[in-house]
Design a protein around this motif. Structure first.
Motif, PDB file in Angstrom:
ATOM      1  N   ALA A 203       1.331  -1.310  -0.077  1.00 14.40           N
ATOM      2  CA  ALA A 203       0.658  -0.061  -0.155  1.00 14.40           C
ATOM      3  C   ALA A 203       0.673   1.446  -0.307  1.00 14.40           C
ATOM      4  N   ARG A 204       1.546   0.974  -0.732  1.00 12.91           N
ATOM      5  CA  ARG A 204       3.371   2.531  -0.290  1.00 12.91           C
ATOM      6  C   ARG A 204       3.367   3.253   1.266  1.00 12.91           C
ATOM      7  N   ILE A 205       3.309   2.727   2.142  1.00 12.46           N
ATOM      8  CA  ILE A 205       3.129   2.862   3.628  1.00 12.46           C
ATOM      9  C   ILE A 205       4.800   2.337   4.027  1.00 12.46           C
ATOM     10  N   ASP A 206       5.551   4.026   4.601  1.00 10.70           N
ATOM     11  CA  ASP A 206       6.789   3.513   4.519  1.00 10.70           C
ATOM     12  C   ASP A 206       7.054   3.818   5.811  1.00 10.70           C
ATOM     13  N   ALA A 207       6.987   3.603   6.519  1.00 10.11           N
ATOM     14  CA  ALA A 207       7.183   3.918   8.016  1.00 10.11           C
ATOM     15  C   ALA A 207       6.780   3.525   9.148  1.00 10.11           C
ATOM     16  N   PHE A 208       7.564   2.905  10.555  1.00  9.21           N
ATOM     17  CA  PHE A 208       7.052   1.541  10.797  1.00  9.21           C
ATOM     18  C   PHE A 208       7.194   1.955  12.917  1.00  9.21           C
ATOM     19  N   HIS A 209       6.783   1.157  13.479  1.00  7.77           N
ATOM     20  CA  HIS A 209       6.653   1.733  14.937  1.00  7.77           C
ATOM     21  C   HIS A 209       6.622   0.943  15.501  1.00  7.77           C
ATOM     22  N   ILE A 210       7.253   1.008  16.439  1.00 10.58           N
ATOM     23  CA  ILE A 210       7.618  -0.949  16.949  1.00 10.58           C
ATOM     24  C   ILE A 210       7.873  -0.848  18.736  1.00 10.58           C
ATOM     25  N   GLY A 211       6.523  -1.039  19.633  1.00  7.60           N
ATOM     26  CA  GLY A 211       7.225  -1.153  21.168  1.00  7.60           C
ATOM     27  C   GLY A 211       7.248  -2.247  21.721  1.00  7.60           C
ATOM     28  N   GLY A 212       6.463  -2.907  22.472  1.00 13.55           N
ATOM     29  CA  GLY A 212       6.668  -4.793  22.543  1.00 13.55           C
ATOM     30  C   GLY A 212       7.041  -5.744  21.845  1.00 13.55           C
ATOM     31  N   ALA A 213       7.058  -5.419  20.763  1.00 13.62           N
ATOM     32  CA  ALA A 213       7.613  -6.327  19.543  1.00 13.62           C
ATOM     33  C   ALA A 213       9.048  -6.879  19.480  1.00 13.62           C
ATOM     34  N   ALA A 214       9.594  -5.294  20.087  1.00 13.92           N
ATOM     35  CA  ALA A 214      10.568  -4.926  20.328  1.00 13.92           C
ATOM     36  C   ALA A 214      11.499  -5.950  21.492  1.00 13.92           C
ATOM     37  N   ARG A 215      10.894  -6.558  21.812  1.00 11.34           N
ATOM     38  CA  ARG A 215      10.897  -6.572  23.458  1.00 11.34           C
ATOM     39  C   ARG A 215      10.824  -7.928  24.417  1.00 11.34           C
ATOM     40  N   PRO A 216      11.349  -9.731  23.426  1.00 11.87           N
ATOM     41  CA  PRO A 216      10.831 -10.235  23.396  1.00 11.87           C
ATOM     42  C   PRO A 216      10.451 -10.745  25.620  1.00 11.87           C
ATOM     43  N   SER A 217      10.539 -10.303  26.225  1.00 16.88           N
ATOM     44  CA  SER A 217      10.128 -10.653  27.197  1.00 16.88           C
ATOM     45  C   SER A 217       9.443  -9.363  28.044  1.00 16.88           C
ATOM     46  N   GLY A 218       8.829  -8.561  27.134  1.00 19.34           N
ATOM     47  CA  GLY A 218       7.369  -8.430  27.545  1.00 19.34           C
ATOM     48  C   GLY A 218       8.059  -6.921  27.729  1.00 19.34           C
ATOM     49  N   TRP A 219       7.163  -5.779  28.623  1.00 12.14           N
ATOM     50  CA  TRP A 219       8.147  -4.294  29.094  1.00 12.14           C
ATOM     51  C   TRP A 219       9.350  -4.318  30.102  1.00 12.14           C
ATOM     52  N   SER A 220       8.543  -5.639  30.918  1.00 13.20           N
ATOM     53  CA  SER A 220       9.454  -5.855  31.744  1.00 13.20           C
ATOM     54  C   SER A 220      11.449  -5.945  31.570  1.00 13.20           C
ATOM     55  N   GLY A 221      11.476  -6.147  30.213  1.00 13.61           N
ATOM     56  CA  GLY A 221      12.860  -6.425  29.638  1.00 13.61           C
ATOM     57  C   GLY A 221      13.609  -5.530  28.973  1.00 13.61           C
ATOM     58  N   PRO A 222      14.375  -5.333  28.475  1.00 14.69           N
ATOM     59  CA  PRO A 222      14.996  -4.588  27.291  1.00 14.69           C
ATOM     60  C   PRO A 222      14.160  -4.613  25.729  1.00 14.69           C
ATOM     61  N   VAL A 223      14.781  -3.450  25.299  1.00 14.47           N
ATOM     62  CA  VAL A 223      14.995  -3.595  23.768  1.00 14.47           C
ATOM     63  C   VAL A 223      15.898  -4.772  23.273  1.00 14.47           C
ATOM     64  N   ASP A 224      15.286  -5.638  22.620  1.00 18.48           N
ATOM     65  CA  ASP A 224      16.829  -6.689  21.731  1.00 18.48           C
ATOM     66  C   ASP A 224      17.038  -6.409  20.886  1.00 18.48           C
ATOM     67  N   ALA A 225      17.983  -6.278  20.213  1.00 20.59           N
ATOM     68  CA  ALA A 225      18.611  -5.935  19.089  1.00 20.59           C
ATOM     69  C   ALA A 225      18.051  -6.532  17.899  1.00 20.59           C
ATOM     70  N   ALA A 226      18.736  -7.801  18.410  1.00 17.11           N
ATOM     71  CA  ALA A 226      18.298  -8.675  17.714  1.00 17.11           C
ATOM     72  C   ALA A 226      17.023  -8.876  16.768  1.00 17.11           C
ATOM     73  N   VAL A 227      15.373  -8.730  17.237  1.00 15.75           N
ATOM     74  CA  VAL A 227      14.586  -8.608  17.000  1.00 15.75           C
ATOM     75  C   VAL A 227      14.542  -7.661  16.266  1.00 15.75           C
ATOM     76  N   VAL A 228      15.152  -6.124  16.579  1.00 17.49           N
ATOM     77  CA  VAL A 228      15.132  -4.966  15.994  1.00 17.49           C
ATOM     78  C   VAL A 228      15.602  -5.006  14.235  1.00 17.49           C
ATOM     79  N   GLY A 229      16.594  -5.986  14.179  1.00 18.19           N
ATOM     80  CA  GLY A 229      17.781  -6.521  13.568  1.00 18.19           C
ATOM     81  C   GLY A 229      16.519  -7.488  12.311  1.00 18.19           C
ATOM     82  N   GLN A 230      16.004  -8.009  12.933  1.00 18.02           N
ATOM     83  CA  GLN A 230      14.944  -9.066  12.070  1.00 18.02           C
ATOM     84  C   GLN A 230      13.654  -7.913  11.445  1.00 18.02           C
ATOM     85  N   TRP A 231      13.074  -6.730  11.847  1.00 18.58           N
ATOM     86  CA  TRP A 231      12.476  -6.097  11.634  1.00 18.58           C
ATOM     87  C   TRP A 231      13.054  -4.815  10.683  1.00 18.58           C
ATOM     88  N   ARG A 232      14.173  -4.430  10.897  1.00 20.10           N
ATOM     89  CA  ARG A 232      15.000  -3.628   9.692  1.00 20.10           C
ATOM     90  C   ARG A 232      15.294  -5.152   8.793  1.00 20.10           C
TER      91      ARG A 232
END
Length: 242
Positions: A203-232
């Motif tokens: 649909a030509r959308i080119d901007a995306f925002h993630i919060g909990g999806a970047a945190r495998p342990s949920g909001w009690s855990g940190p952002v995971d660089a590897a998970v962000v890398g999967q999105w990238r």
């Protein structure tokens, strides 16, 4: 299409460092995620800014929900925003609705002025956040905000319940890009999953925002660089055709 933007919610410098390492393009900085993200302190902003070289959009929101609050609460929010701006923040996230679901134009305009939106070449830029998904009239909200300086993004799931319900609306609004009220970029967030990306990018959308999806342990855990890398990696894949 240009390289898609990936924005990641950060709560602290460690989150910011991990997000940058994974390939994020921008951060949304908040505190108190239990209230869906409130305004962080000046000290937190300064620490995050020192830790990474990514753009940082700072949340301006004093309490859960999408009301600006009473005059005392709104004055306090404006004061906090001014402090953050004086610390060097020049990108923000905000948005307020009235009790009947209309945009609170007076509050939005006043806060945008506090943080320097409309100030010429160095003006602050800002996102109208998911309050749009609770608006009584999305199109009317966009058109009322069309002349407010600094607005360059709408963060939206397309529906209050999230991207699963909002996909048709997101595609429709993306197709109207450049028309009155639809000049700001659509940034998709709110229950966003990797399996949503093919339809959204088609649909030509080119901007995306993630919060909990970047945190495998949920909001009690940190952002995971590897998970962000999967999105990238997923966002850098070729756009589906057909």
């Amino acid at each position: 299409m240009s390289r898609p933007i990936l924005e990641v919610i950060a709560l602290n410098p460690a989150d910011a460092i991990a997000a940058q390492a994974g390939g994020a393009d921008r951060l949304e900085l908040v505190t108190d995620i239990a209230a869906d993200g409130l305004t962080p302190s000046r000290e937190t902003f300064a620490a995050v800014r020192s830790a990474v070289d990514l753009p940082v959009r700072v949340m301006l929101r004093a309490s859960d929900g999408f009301a600006a609050g009473d005059s005392a609460a709104f004055d306090a929010l404006c004061e906090a925003a001014a402090v953050l701006h004086s610390e060097g923040a020049d990108e923000f996230v905000l948005g307020f609705l009235t009790d009947d679901g209309g945009v609170d134009l007076a509050a939005v305009t006043a806060l945008a002025e506090v943080v320097g939106a409309g100030g010429g070449v160095d003006e602050s830029r800002w996102t109208f956040h998911r309050a749009i998904d609770r608006a009584a009239d999305r199109d009317g909200l966009r058109k009322r905000l069309a002349d407010v300086p600094g607005l360059d993004t709408y963060l939206t799931a397309g529906a209050a319940r999230g991207v699963d319900d909002g996909l048709p609306t997101l595609a429709e609004e993306a197709a109207r890009a450049g028309t009155p009220g639809y000049e700001p970029r659509v940034m998709v967030g709110g229950g966003l999953r990797l399996d949503h990306l093919p339809a959204l990018r088609a649909a030509r959308i080119d901007a995306f925002h993630i919060g909990g999806a970047a945190r495998p342990s949920g909001w009690s855990g940190p952002v995971d660089a590897a998970v962000v890398g999967q999105w990238r990696m997923a966002l850098d894949a070729p756009v589906p055709v057909g």
